[in-house]
Design a protein around this motif. Structure first.
Motif, PDB file in Angstrom:
ATOM      1  N   ALA A  73     -12.744  77.336 113.177  1.00  0.00           N
ATOM      2  CA  ALA A  73     -12.080  76.406 112.808  1.00  0.00           C
ATOM      3  C   ALA A  73     -10.979  75.878 113.915  1.00  0.00           C
ATOM      4  N   LEU A  74     -10.920  76.578 114.988  1.00  0.00           N
ATOM      5  CA  LEU A  74     -10.056  75.963 116.205  1.00  0.00           C
ATOM      6  C   LEU A  74     -11.571  75.827 117.467  1.00  0.00           C
ATOM      7  N   ASN A  75     -12.767  75.775 116.828  1.00  0.00           N
ATOM      8  CA  ASN A  75     -13.713  75.346 117.833  1.00  0.00           C
ATOM      9  C   ASN A  75     -14.000  76.271 118.974  1.00  0.00           C
ATOM     10  N   CYS A  76     -13.647  77.496 118.611  1.00  0.00           N
ATOM     11  CA  CYS A  76     -13.768  78.755 119.767  1.00  0.00           C
ATOM     12  C   CYS A  76     -15.048  79.253 119.709  1.00  0.00           C
ATOM     13  N   GLN A  77     -15.630  80.139 120.817  1.00  0.00           N
ATOM     14  CA  GLN A  77     -16.544  80.546 121.109  1.00  0.00           C
ATOM     15  C   GLN A  77     -16.303  82.055 120.339  1.00  0.00           C
ATOM     16  N   ILE A  78     -16.762  82.526 119.437  1.00  0.00           N
ATOM     17  CA  ILE A  78     -16.627  83.991 118.863  1.00  0.00           C
ATOM     18  C   ILE A  78     -17.413  84.970 119.872  1.00  0.00           C
ATOM     19  N   ALA A  79     -16.489  85.932 120.338  1.00  0.00           N
ATOM     20  CA  ALA A  79     -17.003  87.031 121.285  1.00  0.00           C
ATOM     21  C   ALA A  79     -18.327  87.875 120.614  1.00  0.00           C
ATOM     22  N   LYS A  80     -19.298  87.994 121.191  1.00  0.00           N
ATOM     23  CA  LYS A  80     -20.316  88.799 121.061  1.00  0.00           C
ATOM     24  C   LYS A  80     -19.894  90.493 121.225  1.00  0.00           C
ATOM     25  N   TYR A  81     -19.093  90.464 122.021  1.00  0.00           N
ATOM     26  CA  TYR A  81     -18.543  91.877 122.048  1.00  0.00           C
ATOM     27  C   TYR A  81     -17.074  91.837 122.289  1.00  0.00           C
ATOM     28  N   SER A  82     -16.268  92.417 121.534  1.00  0.00           N
ATOM     29  CA  SER A  82     -14.827  92.457 121.635  1.00  0.00           C
ATOM     30  C   SER A  82     -14.176  93.822 121.542  1.00  0.00           C
ATOM     31  N   LYS A  83     -12.964  93.930 122.009  1.00  0.00           N
ATOM     32  CA  LYS A  83     -12.401  95.449 122.126  1.00  0.00           C
ATOM     33  C   LYS A  83     -10.947  95.277 121.734  1.00  0.00           C
ATOM     34  N   PHE A  84     -10.333  96.592 121.307  1.00  0.00           N
ATOM     35  CA  PHE A  84      -8.736  96.571 121.469  1.00  0.00           C
ATOM     36  C   PHE A  84      -8.245  97.077 122.648  1.00  0.00           C
ATOM     37  N   ASP A  85      -7.042  97.110 123.011  1.00  0.00           N
ATOM     38  CA  ASP A  85      -6.469  97.565 124.236  1.00  0.00           C
ATOM     39  C   ASP A  85      -5.052  98.061 123.826  1.00  0.00           C
ATOM     40  N   ARG A  86      -4.522  99.005 124.562  1.00  0.00           N
ATOM     41  CA  ARG A  86      -3.142  99.357 124.447  1.00  0.00           C
ATOM     42  C   ARG A  86      -2.250  98.618 125.233  1.00  0.00           C
ATOM     43  N   LYS A  87      -1.084  98.048 124.984  1.00  0.00           N
ATOM     44  CA  LYS A  87      -0.150  97.289 125.546  1.00  0.00           C
ATOM     45  C   LYS A  87       1.099  97.897 125.840  1.00  0.00           C
ATOM     46  N   GLN A  88       1.475  98.489 126.794  1.00  0.00           N
ATOM     47  CA  GLN A  88       2.657  99.386 127.122  1.00  0.00           C
ATOM     48  C   GLN A  88       3.965  98.575 127.226  1.00  0.00           C
ATOM     49  N   TYR A  89       4.947  98.775 126.459  1.00  0.00           N
ATOM     50  CA  TYR A  89       6.209  98.450 126.770  1.00  0.00           C
ATOM     51  C   TYR A  89       7.075  99.305 125.586  1.00  0.00           C
ATOM     52  N   PHE A  90       8.292  99.412 126.172  1.00  0.00           N
ATOM     53  CA  PHE A  90       9.258 100.145 125.385  1.00  0.00           C
ATOM     54  C   PHE A  90      10.679  99.687 124.615  1.00  0.00           C
ATOM     55  N   TYR A  91      10.404  99.384 123.509  1.00  0.00           N
ATOM     56  CA  TYR A  91      11.405  98.445 122.979  1.00  0.00           C
ATOM     57  C   TYR A  91      11.816  99.589 121.886  1.00  0.00           C
ATOM     58  N   PRO A  92      12.902  99.654 121.174  1.00  0.00           N
ATOM     59  CA  PRO A  92      13.177 100.462 120.049  1.00  0.00           C
ATOM     60  C   PRO A  92      12.601 100.174 118.854  1.00  0.00           C
ATOM     61  N   ASP A  93      12.003  99.051 118.546  1.00  0.00           N
ATOM     62  CA  ASP A  93      11.433  98.590 117.434  1.00  0.00           C
ATOM     63  C   ASP A  93       9.831  98.969 117.296  1.00  0.00           C
ATOM     64  N   LEU A  94       9.341  99.479 118.641  1.00  0.00           N
ATOM     65  CA  LEU A  94       8.089  99.660 118.603  1.00  0.00           C
ATOM     66  C   LEU A  94       7.937 101.333 118.774  1.00  0.00           C
ATOM     67  N   PRO A  95       7.595 102.043 117.665  1.00  0.00           N
ATOM     68  CA  PRO A  95       7.429 103.328 117.551  1.00  0.00           C
ATOM     69  C   PRO A  95       6.527 104.081 118.326  1.00  0.00           C
ATOM     70  N   LYS A  96       5.556 103.656 118.664  1.00  0.00           N
ATOM     71  CA  LYS A  96       4.302 104.249 119.515  1.00  0.00           C
ATOM     72  C   LYS A  96       4.744 104.148 120.895  1.00  0.00           C
ATOM     73  N   ASN A  97       5.737 103.226 121.295  1.00  0.00           N
ATOM     74  CA  ASN A  97       5.794 102.497 122.646  1.00  0.00           C
ATOM     75  C   ASN A  97       4.783 102.100 123.277  1.00  0.00           C
ATOM     76  N   TYR A  98       3.636 101.670 122.389  1.00  0.00           N
ATOM     77  CA  TYR A  98       2.726 100.755 123.023  1.00  0.00           C
ATOM     78  C   TYR A  98       2.368  99.987 121.715  1.00  0.00           C
ATOM     79  N   GLN A  99       1.856  98.519 121.921  1.00  0.00           N
ATOM     80  CA  GLN A  99       1.137  97.784 120.912  1.00  0.00           C
ATOM     81  C   GLN A  99      -0.388  97.841 121.082  1.00  0.00           C
TER      82      GLN A  99
END
Length: 494
Positions: A73-99
Motif C-alpha cells: 500500500a506504501l508502494n514499496c518493493q517487497i523483499a524476496k529474502y528478509s531476516k530478523f536481527d537482534r538489537k541489543q540495548y539495556f532498558y528495565p522494560d526489555l526483559p531479554k536485553n535485546y529486541q
C-alpha cells in the motif's frame, strides 16, 4: 537598497518520521500471549515474550501478511529474502536485553505515500513523501513512574511487561518533509492507510501509532544536512506539528546566536509547549546488531504475494483523485469523505442507490456527521441505510418535502431507520405545492398583520422574510418555500 532576508527564509527544515504501528493481531509476534489493551499489569506474559532460557520464538504469520500488505500500500518493493536481527540495548522494560527486529534486510523498502494539504481557498497541494523502509519488530514493555519527591520527581518505577512482544511495523520516511504541517499530514495519511487496510487501529491515545520526529535545519541551498535531533513523546498529530514548529525556531535561534546543536533525543512537553533534552542519541553501531539465530529467513512465494496484493482495497489517495476527477467534488469534500473508510463506503453506496453526489456529500458531512459526533457513534452504527438516505434526497429534489422537513425527520430516521417516504406520509408532512392553497394562506397572513404590510409597502422590503416565515409557520412547515416566495411577491407588490 537591499533588504535583509528574514531569518525564517534563510533556513529550511529537513524532517523525517519514524512511525511505530501496532499490528492488529490477537496474539503477540512470537508467542500466543494476548495483545489486549488495558488488562492488569503483567498478565499477558509467558516464558517466550519474557525471554526465559531455552524458549524459541515462532513468527506470527498474520503479522507477516499485514506487514507485506502495508508495504504494498506504501508502494514499496517487497523483499524476496528478509531476516530478523537482534538489537541489543539495556532498558528495565526489555526483559531479554535485546529486541528482535530487522536491520539490513527489512521486509519492504523504497516506497512513498502522497500527502494532500488544503489551503484556505479549498485548493489541494499534493506531495509524495518517500518511504525508506518498513520492517517488523517486537515492542518493549512499559515503565510506570510512581511516588513523588520535591527534588527528584518520581521516587520509583514499576514495569508492566504486557506490551513486550506486541507486534509492530516500523515505517521510516525519507527526509522529504519540510514543515510541521506536512509532518502532521504524513502521520494522518499513514493512519488512514493502515485503517483502510485493517492492519492496525492506528489509535495514538492507546499507543497503537507512535511517531518520532528527526529534524535538522540548514541554510537554503546547502546540500549537507544539519545536526539531527530526535523528538519523542507526541500523542497527537497537532502535537507533532507544534513540536516541529517549536524545534525549527529553537534550532534557528541557536544557529543565529552561534550556539552548537547536538545530536540528541528530546521530549515534547505538552504543558510548556516546548522540547527538552532527554539523552544523547545512540548510533546504529551502539546496538550491536547480529542475525537472530532462533528465526529462519523469510522468503515469500510469488503466488502468495499476488494473492495479498489482490486483497488490497482502494486507498485514500486513489479515492480522493476519483472523487475529484470522476464525481466532481471539491478537494475539501473529498478529504472529509475519504478520511474514514466506512464513511467513504456509505457515501458510495448512497450514490449507487441513485443520489446526487453533492447533495449526498452535504448530508453526510453535515447533519449526519454532527449526529455521529454528538452520540459518539460510527456511521455503520446508525439505522439510516444508504438507500434510505438516497430516498430522502429524492423526496427533497422532487419537491415532496422541504429541506427543513427532511432535517426534522432525520433524527427519527437515524435511530429507527425505515422508508423516509412512508414516514413523511404517515406524519402528513408532504410539502404543500398547491398554488390555490398557498394563496389562501398568504392572504390570511397578510390580513392578520396589517401594520407590517403597511410598513413593507412603505419601503421596508426586509419584512418579506417575516411574511415568508409566517406562511411556513401557518402551514406547519409544509409550504413549498420557493413557490411561497413567488406567490408572496405577487400579493405584496400587486
Amino acid at each position: 537598497m537591499t533588504t535583509a532576508t528574514p531569518v525564517k527564509t534563510k533556513y529550511e527544515a529537513i524532517i523525517g518520521l519514524e512511525t511505530h504501528c501496532q499490528v492488529k493481531s490477537d496474539t503477540k509476534i512470537f508467542c500466543h500471549c494476548s495483545t489486549e489493551f488495558g488488562t492488569p499489569p503483567n498478565t499477558n506474559v509467558c516464558p517466550v515474550c519474557m525471554g526465559m532460557p531455552g524458549v524459541l520464538p515462532v513468527l506470527n504469520e498474520r503479522v507477516l501478511e499485514y506487514a507485506v500488505k502495508t508495504g504494498l500500500a506504501l508502494n514499496c518493493q517487497i523483499a524476496k529474502y528478509s531476516k530478523f536481527d537482534r538489537k541489543q540495548y539495556f532498558y528495565p522494560d526489555l526483559p531479554k536485553n535485546y529486541q528482535i527486529s530487522q536491520y539490513d534486510l527489512p521486509i519492504a523498502e523504497h516506497g512513498y505515500l502522497e500527502i494532500e494539504l488544503i489551503d484556505d481557498d479549498g485548493n489541494a497541494a499534493r506531495k509524495k513523501i518517500g518511504i525508506t523502509r518498513l520492517h517488523m519488530e517486537e515492542d518493549a514493555g512499559k515503565l510506570v513512574h510512581g511516588g513523588s519527591d520535591r527534588l527528584a520527581g518520581s521516587t520509583h518505577s514499576l514495569v508492566d511487561f504486557n506490551r513486550t512482544g506486541v507486534p509492530l511495523m516500523e515505517i521510516v520516511s525519507e527526509p522529504d518533509i519540510r514543515s510541521g504541517a506536512e509532518a502532521a499530514e504524513y502521520g494522518q495519511e499513514l493512519q488512514r492507510i493502515v485503517r483502510y487496510l485493517g492492519v492496525s487501529d492506528g489509535n495514538m491515545q492507546e499507543g497503537s501509532l507512535r511517531c518520532d520526529v528527526n529534524i535538522s535545519i540548514r541554510p537554503v541551498g546547502q546540500k549537507e544536512f544539519g545536526v539531527k535531533v530526535e523528538i519523542k513523546n507526541m500523542n497527537s498529530f497537532s502535537a507533532i506539528q507544534r513540536a516541529i514548529d517549536y524545534e525549527i525556531e529553537r534550532q534557528i535561534e541557536a544557529l543565529e546566536s552561534g550556539e552548537k546543536i547536538f545530536q540528541e533525543t528530546r521530549l515534547w512537553e505538552e504543558g510548556s509547549q516546548r522540547t527538552i533534552s532527554m539523552r544523547s542519541k545512540e548510533g546504529s553501531s551502539d546496538y550491536r546488531y547480529f542475525p537472530e539465530p532462533d528465526l529462519g529467513p523469510i522468503e515469500i512465494p510469488a503466488y502468495q504475494l499476488e494473492e495479498w496484493k489482490s486483497q488490497l482495497p482502494e486507498l485514500p489517495a486513489a479515492k480522493r483523485h476519483r472523487y475529484e476527477n470522476n464525481i466532481g467534488l471539491s478537494a475539501y469534500d473529498t478529504r472529509v469523505l475519504t478520511d474514514d473508510r466506512s464513511v467513504a463506503e456509505y457515501f458510495e453506496a448512497t450514490l449507487q442507490a441513485g443520489a446526487d453526489a453533492k447533495l449526498a456529500a452535504n448530508w453526510i458531512m453535515g447533519d449526519i456527521t454532527g449526529y455521529l459526533k454528538n452520540e459518539k457513534l460510527t456511521i455503520d452504527q446508525i439505522a439510516l441505510k444508504p438507500a434510505e438516505l438516497s430516498e430522502l434526497i429524492s423526496l427533497i429534489q422532487a419537491g415532496t418535502i422541504s429541506g427543513k422537513i427532511a432535517k426534522d425527520i432525520l433524527p427519527e430516521l437515524l435511530t429507527a431507520g425505515g422508508s423516509p417516504k412512508a414516514l413523511v406520509e404517515s406524519k402528513g408532512l408532504i410539502q404543500i405545492s398547491d398554488t390555490g392553497a398557498l394563496e389562501v394562506m398568504i392572504a390570511e397572513v397578510l390580513a392578520a398583520h396589517p401594520d407590517e404590510l403597511a410598513k413593507y409597502r412603505g419601503g421596508k422590503k426586509q419584512l418579506k422574510g417575516f411574511f415568508v416565515g409566517q406562511v411556513i409557520k401557518k402551514s406547519g412547515g409544509r409550504a413549498d418555500p420557493k413557490l411561497t416566495n413567488q406567490l408572496l411577491s405577487q400579493q405584496l407588490d400587486g
